[in-house]
Design an enzyme around this catalytic site. Structure first.
Site, PDB file in Angstrom:
ATOM      1  N   CYS A  71     -36.720  23.946  35.849  1.00 47.93           N
ATOM      2  CA  CYS A  71     -35.874  23.994  37.043  1.00 47.93           C
ATOM      3  C   CYS A  71     -36.719  24.077  38.311  1.00 47.93           C
ATOM      4  CB  CYS A  71     -34.928  25.187  36.974  1.00 47.93           C
ATOM      5  SG  CYS A  71     -33.862  25.332  38.425  1.00 47.93           S
ATOM      6  N   CYS A  77     -33.662  30.905  42.871  1.00 51.10           N
ATOM      7  CA  CYS A  77     -32.324  31.197  42.361  1.00 51.10           C
ATOM      8  C   CYS A  77     -32.374  32.454  41.490  1.00 51.10           C
ATOM      9  CB  CYS A  77     -31.831  30.006  41.539  1.00 51.10           C
ATOM     10  SG  CYS A  77     -30.430  30.361  40.482  1.00 51.10           S
ATOM     11  N   CYS A  80     -31.791  32.727  36.493  1.00 45.21           N
ATOM     12  CA  CYS A  80     -32.716  32.855  35.358  1.00 45.21           C
ATOM     13  C   CYS A  80     -33.916  33.722  35.768  1.00 45.21           C
ATOM     14  CB  CYS A  80     -33.221  31.482  34.922  1.00 45.21           C
ATOM     15  SG  CYS A  80     -31.937  30.383  34.294  1.00 45.21           S
ATOM     16  N   CYS A 155     -27.879  22.560  37.277  1.00 48.41           N
ATOM     17  CA  CYS A 155     -28.197  23.870  36.693  1.00 48.41           C
ATOM     18  C   CYS A 155     -28.561  23.639  35.237  1.00 48.41           C
ATOM     19  CB  CYS A 155     -27.011  24.823  36.805  1.00 48.41           C
ATOM     20  SG  CYS A 155     -27.325  26.407  35.987  1.00 48.41           S
ATOM     21  N   GLN A 262     -16.477  33.536  25.694  1.00 46.36           N
ATOM     22  CA  GLN A 262     -17.926  33.443  25.570  1.00 46.36           C
ATOM     23  C   GLN A 262     -18.446  32.144  26.180  1.00 46.36           C
ATOM     24  OE1 GLN A 262     -19.860  35.761  24.680  1.00 46.36           O
ATOM     25  NE2 GLN A 262     -18.783  37.142  23.304  1.00 46.36           N
ATOM     26  N   TYR A 291     -10.863  46.780  22.574  1.00 46.02           N
ATOM     27  CA  TYR A 291     -11.241  45.790  23.594  1.00 46.02           C
ATOM     28  C   TYR A 291     -11.049  44.376  23.045  1.00 46.02           C
ATOM     29  CZ  TYR A 291     -13.693  50.046  25.080  1.00 46.02           C
ATOM     30  OH  TYR A 291     -14.016  51.343  25.417  1.00 46.02           O
ATOM     31  N   GLU A 312      -6.020  46.381  23.940  1.00 44.85           N
ATOM     32  CA  GLU A 312      -6.593  45.776  25.140  1.00 44.85           C
ATOM     33  C   GLU A 312      -5.837  46.310  26.357  1.00 44.85           C
ATOM     34  OE1 GLU A 312      -8.432  44.158  27.972  1.00 44.85           O
ATOM     35  OE2 GLU A 312      -9.210  43.662  25.986  1.00 44.85           O
ATOM     36  N   CYS A 382     -23.325  44.000  25.465  1.00 48.02           N
ATOM     37  CA  CYS A 382     -24.101  43.088  26.317  1.00 48.02           C
ATOM     38  C   CYS A 382     -25.103  43.852  27.168  1.00 48.02           C
ATOM     39  CB  CYS A 382     -23.170  42.263  27.196  1.00 48.02           C
ATOM     40  SG  CYS A 382     -22.124  43.250  28.289  1.00 48.02           S
TER      41      CYS A 382
END
Length: 426
Positions: A71, A77, A80, A155, A262, A291, A312, A382
């Site tokens: 990139c 940016c 990443c 991108c 996802q 969740y 949820e 995550c």
């Protein structure tokens, strides 16, 4: 008065933001773009009592794992952080990030961590991207730790079909952001986000976009806030369909602009299969999917013969989950509310699946789960830091058998997804 200073640094590690870590005269120094094992010349631009920030001037001794980023705006940016690091080494860094969090934050003594599972696609893996529009009407991404917009043409972690449509769209005045979602068929929905109702010029652009190859729908997103939050407050369909159809693990779902889904679908399937494998579920087992979102994983478990309750807190997600269950002809008991309030009404639970937001679980949720004494908890996270914190709670409360499996859901970034099997100690 602080004077900028050039220093030689041997880099020993990376931070969670991808900065190289070195030491100068006892002071920890963070250097964007530097890699472990490298000797670098850097300029200190910010100095505090316990640390300093420095800009990379020159790499004097290069890491054998340094590679050339594809990139052209990498480093400017903020999307990443590790594109200059060979992909196999990225996987090692992510496993180490999980290990360090378990030791330092979780204070865990005994645990197992597998090698980080590589993404099927290290590039072009994202099926969703949201791009701000600059004052000179260029699409871009935010610079690191800034609201300055870095213009981009491509991108390299967005899907190829998403990049292709980006080449064909020219922003007009009034557009704040553009959201692009794609599916594996190569279909797209496009959202044009503005502060006010769409102008005739924006409606004309929407019509033009709707006629592009692969575009299934064009929507308007209203976002009147003065901050830089990208999410819209409301969506209106301008042309064709307001959603995409997608299939994951054989489950058919509808994806709307606001749906959580996802972004790296092939790797998500790998992670879901691993979570199911770790649960060792038998037909008829009672399962709680905390969740549960739009219900994808709960539906998958039900298809394998489990009796599933999904909880949820987002009402629209529960509605989507119920529709998705009907669409896939399975029965799942989806309930609206918080885990801590509803878990006591679920009945017998053999296995609990947890996939909380980045902030992890509230302690009241963890207490409620432990109080039900399930055989296993399968925790997908995550964020290694909040995961480690929550694992510390489980370990203190009799769930000390911990096996972790990192997955690279977001190649070229420092993010890592981890699925963990937690079992009772004998």
């Amino acid at each position: 008065m602080f004077m900028e200073q050039e220093v030689l640094l041997r880099i020993r590690d990376l931070t969670v933001f991808g900065e190289g870590v070195g030491t100068h005269e006892g002071l920890t120094v963070f250097v964007d773009g530097a890699l472990p094992e490298e000797l670098v010349l850097a300029k200190i631009v910010l100095k505090k009592t316990s640390y300093a920030k420095a800009e990379l001037i020159k790499v004097i001794e290069k890491s054998p794992d340094r590679t050339y980023p594809i990139c052209p705006v990498f480093g400017m940016c903020g999307g990443c952080q590790m594109m200059q690091l060979a992909y196999e080494k990225q996987l090692e860094v992510k496993k180490k990030r999980v290990f360090d969090a378990f030791e330092r934050i979780g204070k865990l003594k005994e645990f197992e961590i597998a090698a980080c599972v590589a993404s099927p696609k290290p590039l072009y893996y994202r099926n969703k991207i949201q791009l701000p529009v600059s004052e000179n009407l260029k699409f871009g991404l935010y610079a690191k730790r800034s609201h300055d917009i870095v213009p981009i043409d491509t991108c390299y972690i967005q899907s190829e079909v998403g990049n292709k449509i980006l080449e064909e769209i020219r922003p007009v005045k009034g557009i704040r952001h553009i959201l692009i979602r794609s599916n594996r068929k190569g279909e797209l929905i496009i959202v044009l986000v503005t502060r006010e109702k769409p102008t005739p010029e924006i409606k004309s652009l929407a019509k033009e976009i709707s006629q592009k190859v692969g575009v299934k729908g064009v929507l308007h997103g209203l976002n009147a806030r003065e901050d830089n939050v990208l999410f819209s407050d409301a969506y209106t369909t301008l042309y064709s369909d307001p959603y995409l159809e997608e299939e994951i693990l054989g489950i058919k779902v509808h994806i709307s602009p606001a749906s959580f889904f996802q972004v790296n679908l092939e790797q998500a399937e790998n992670l879901y299969r691993k979570a199911f494998e770790l649960s060792e579920l038998k037909e008829g087992d009672r399962v709680l999917d905390a969740y549960s979102g739009i219900g994808v994983f709960a539906i998958y478990l039900a298809k394998q013969g489990a009796c599933v309750v999904g909880i949820e807190v987002v009402e629209s997600a529960v509605e989507d989950a119920k529709k998705n269950a009907e669409r896939n002809e399975v029965r799942v008991d989806f309930r609206l509310g918080t885990v801590e309030k509803l878990i006591g009404k679920v009945g017998k639970i053999d296995v609990v699946f947890i996939n909380p937001p980045r902030k992890g679980c509230e302690e009241s949720v963890l207490e409620a789960i432990v109080a039900r004494s399930p055989e296993k908890v399968i925790y997908t996270s995550c964020d290694p830091a909040t995961l480690a914190r929550d694992l510390h709670f489980f370990a203190k409360n009799g769930y000390g058998k911990i096996e972790a499996f990192p997955f690279d859901m977001f190649p070229q970034t420092m993010h890592v997804e981890t699925v963990v099997r937690i079992r009772k100690e004998n």
